[in-house]
Design a protein around this motif. Structure first.
Motif, PDB file in Angstrom:
ATOM      1  N   MET A 226       0.843  -1.154   0.000  1.00  0.00           N
ATOM      2  CA  MET A 226       0.000   0.000   0.000  1.00  0.00           C
ATOM      3  C   MET A 226       0.904   1.238   0.000  1.00  0.00           C
ATOM      4  O   MET A 226       1.829   1.329   0.792  1.00  0.00           O
ATOM      5  CB  MET A 226      -0.880  -0.068   1.261  1.00  0.00           C
ATOM      6  CG  MET A 226      -1.534   1.202   1.631  1.00  0.00           C
ATOM      7  SD  MET A 226      -2.461   1.154   3.196  1.00  0.00           S
ATOM      8  CE  MET A 226      -3.388  -0.324   3.067  1.00  0.00           C
ATOM      9  N   GLU A 227       0.654   2.152  -0.906  1.00  0.00           N
ATOM     10  CA  GLU A 227       1.450   3.375  -0.976  1.00  0.00           C
ATOM     11  C   GLU A 227       0.683   4.528  -0.339  1.00  0.00           C
ATOM     12  O   GLU A 227      -0.455   4.797  -0.693  1.00  0.00           O
ATOM     13  CB  GLU A 227       1.795   3.712  -2.416  1.00  0.00           C
ATOM     14  CG  GLU A 227       2.800   2.753  -3.020  1.00  0.00           C
ATOM     15  CD  GLU A 227       3.281   3.196  -4.381  1.00  0.00           C
ATOM     16  OE1 GLU A 227       2.675   4.108  -4.971  1.00  0.00           O
ATOM     17  OE2 GLU A 227       4.263   2.622  -4.863  1.00  0.00           O
ATOM     18  N   LEU A 228       1.334   5.184   0.621  1.00  0.00           N
ATOM     19  CA  LEU A 228       0.762   6.316   1.337  1.00  0.00           C
ATOM     20  C   LEU A 228       1.821   7.394   1.478  1.00  0.00           C
ATOM     21  O   LEU A 228       3.012   7.152   1.288  1.00  0.00           O
ATOM     22  CB  LEU A 228       0.288   5.886   2.732  1.00  0.00           C
ATOM     23  CG  LEU A 228      -0.796   4.815   2.790  1.00  0.00           C
ATOM     24  CD1 LEU A 228      -0.937   4.301   4.203  1.00  0.00           C
ATOM     25  CD2 LEU A 228      -2.101   5.372   2.291  1.00  0.00           C
ATOM     26  N   HIS A 229       1.393   8.594   1.847  1.00  0.00           N
ATOM     27  CA  HIS A 229       2.339   9.683   2.081  1.00  0.00           C
ATOM     28  C   HIS A 229       2.945   9.525   3.467  1.00  0.00           C
ATOM     29  O   HIS A 229       2.243   9.421   4.468  1.00  0.00           O
ATOM     30  CB  HIS A 229       1.650  11.041   1.969  1.00  0.00           C
ATOM     31  CG  HIS A 229       2.607  12.177   2.130  1.00  0.00           C
ATOM     32  ND1 HIS A 229       2.870  12.743   3.340  1.00  0.00           N
ATOM     33  CD2 HIS A 229       3.377  12.817   1.230  1.00  0.00           C
ATOM     34  CE1 HIS A 229       3.765  13.710   3.182  1.00  0.00           C
ATOM     35  NE2 HIS A 229       4.080  13.762   1.906  1.00  0.00           N
TER      36      HIS A 229
ATOM     37  N   GLU B 109       3.802  -1.337   4.890  1.00  0.00           N
ATOM     38  CA  GLU B 109       3.470  -2.736   5.108  1.00  0.00           C
ATOM     39  C   GLU B 109       3.189  -2.950   6.589  1.00  0.00           C
ATOM     40  O   GLU B 109       3.617  -2.159   7.427  1.00  0.00           O
ATOM     41  CB  GLU B 109       4.629  -3.633   4.680  1.00  0.00           C
ATOM     42  CG  GLU B 109       4.916  -3.584   3.192  1.00  0.00           C
ATOM     43  CD  GLU B 109       6.071  -4.487   2.807  1.00  0.00           C
ATOM     44  OE1 GLU B 109       6.755  -5.013   3.708  1.00  0.00           O
ATOM     45  OE2 GLU B 109       6.275  -4.658   1.601  1.00  0.00           O
ATOM     46  N   PRO B 110       2.478  -4.037   6.938  1.00  0.00           N
ATOM     47  CA  PRO B 110       2.291  -4.337   8.359  1.00  0.00           C
ATOM     48  C   PRO B 110       3.648  -4.553   9.027  1.00  0.00           C
ATOM     49  O   PRO B 110       4.520  -5.198   8.449  1.00  0.00           O
ATOM     50  CB  PRO B 110       1.480  -5.630   8.354  1.00  0.00           C
ATOM     51  CG  PRO B 110       0.826  -5.675   7.014  1.00  0.00           C
ATOM     52  CD  PRO B 110       1.767  -4.971   6.084  1.00  0.00           C
ATOM     53  N   PRO B 111       3.846  -4.004  10.225  1.00  0.00           N
ATOM     54  CA  PRO B 111       5.137  -4.169  10.899  1.00  0.00           C
ATOM     55  C   PRO B 111       5.341  -5.606  11.383  1.00  0.00           C
ATOM     56  O   PRO B 111       4.387  -6.349  11.588  1.00  0.00           O
ATOM     57  CB  PRO B 111       5.045  -3.200  12.085  1.00  0.00           C
ATOM     58  CG  PRO B 111       3.591  -3.048  12.338  1.00  0.00           C
ATOM     59  CD  PRO B 111       2.926  -3.184  11.001  1.00  0.00           C
TER      60      PRO B 111
ATOM     61  N   CYS C 224       6.322   2.409   7.353  1.00  0.00           N
ATOM     62  CA  CYS C 224       7.014   2.844   6.141  1.00  0.00           C
ATOM     63  C   CYS C 224       8.210   1.929   5.919  1.00  0.00           C
ATOM     64  O   CYS C 224       8.987   1.687   6.843  1.00  0.00           O
ATOM     65  CB  CYS C 224       7.462   4.297   6.297  1.00  0.00           C
ATOM     66  SG  CYS C 224       8.423   4.926   4.903  1.00  0.00           S
ATOM     67  N   THR C 225       8.360   1.416   4.709  1.00  0.00           N
ATOM     68  CA  THR C 225       9.477   0.511   4.425  1.00  0.00           C
ATOM     69  C   THR C 225      10.807   1.250   4.332  1.00  0.00           C
ATOM     70  O   THR C 225      11.859   0.626   4.418  1.00  0.00           O
ATOM     71  CB  THR C 225       9.228  -0.277   3.128  1.00  0.00           C
ATOM     72  OG1 THR C 225       9.003   0.646   2.064  1.00  0.00           O
ATOM     73  CG2 THR C 225       8.035  -1.197   3.267  1.00  0.00           C
ATOM     74  N   ALA C 226      10.786   2.572   4.190  1.00  0.00           N
ATOM     75  CA  ALA C 226      12.027   3.334   4.083  1.00  0.00           C
ATOM     76  C   ALA C 226      12.561   3.779   5.445  1.00  0.00           C
ATOM     77  O   ALA C 226      13.723   3.584   5.755  1.00  0.00           O
ATOM     78  CB  ALA C 226      11.817   4.555   3.191  1.00  0.00           C
TER      79      ALA C 226
END
Length: 60
Positions: A1-4, A15-17, A32-34
C-alpha cells in the motif's frame, strides 16, 4: 500500500510491521518501508442519526 509518509515527506510503501505475536493480517498499523514510521489505518465509520425528523411549518 502506498501512502504519504510525513517523516520522509514523500509517497512510500507501507506494510504491516513485524510483530512478535505474528498477527500481521489483523494489524491496523502500517510501517514505512524506508524509515519505519508507523501509522494506524482506521476503518471509516458512518454514524447515522436515527431520530425521527421533525418538520417545522409556518403557521398559515
Amino acid at each position: 500500500m502506498e501512502l504519504h509518509c510525513d517523516t520522509c515527506a514523500r509517497v512510500r510503501t507501507f506494510e504491516p510491521p513485524v510483530r512478535a505475536d505474528d498477527l500481521r493480517a489483523s494489524c491496523p498499523e502500517r510501517a514505512c518501508t524506508a524509515c519505519g514510521a508507523t501509522i494506524v489505518i482506521a476503518p471509516v465509520i458512518l454514524l447515522m442519526d436515527r431520530r425521527p425528523r421533525v418538520l417545522l411549518r409556518r403557521a398559515a
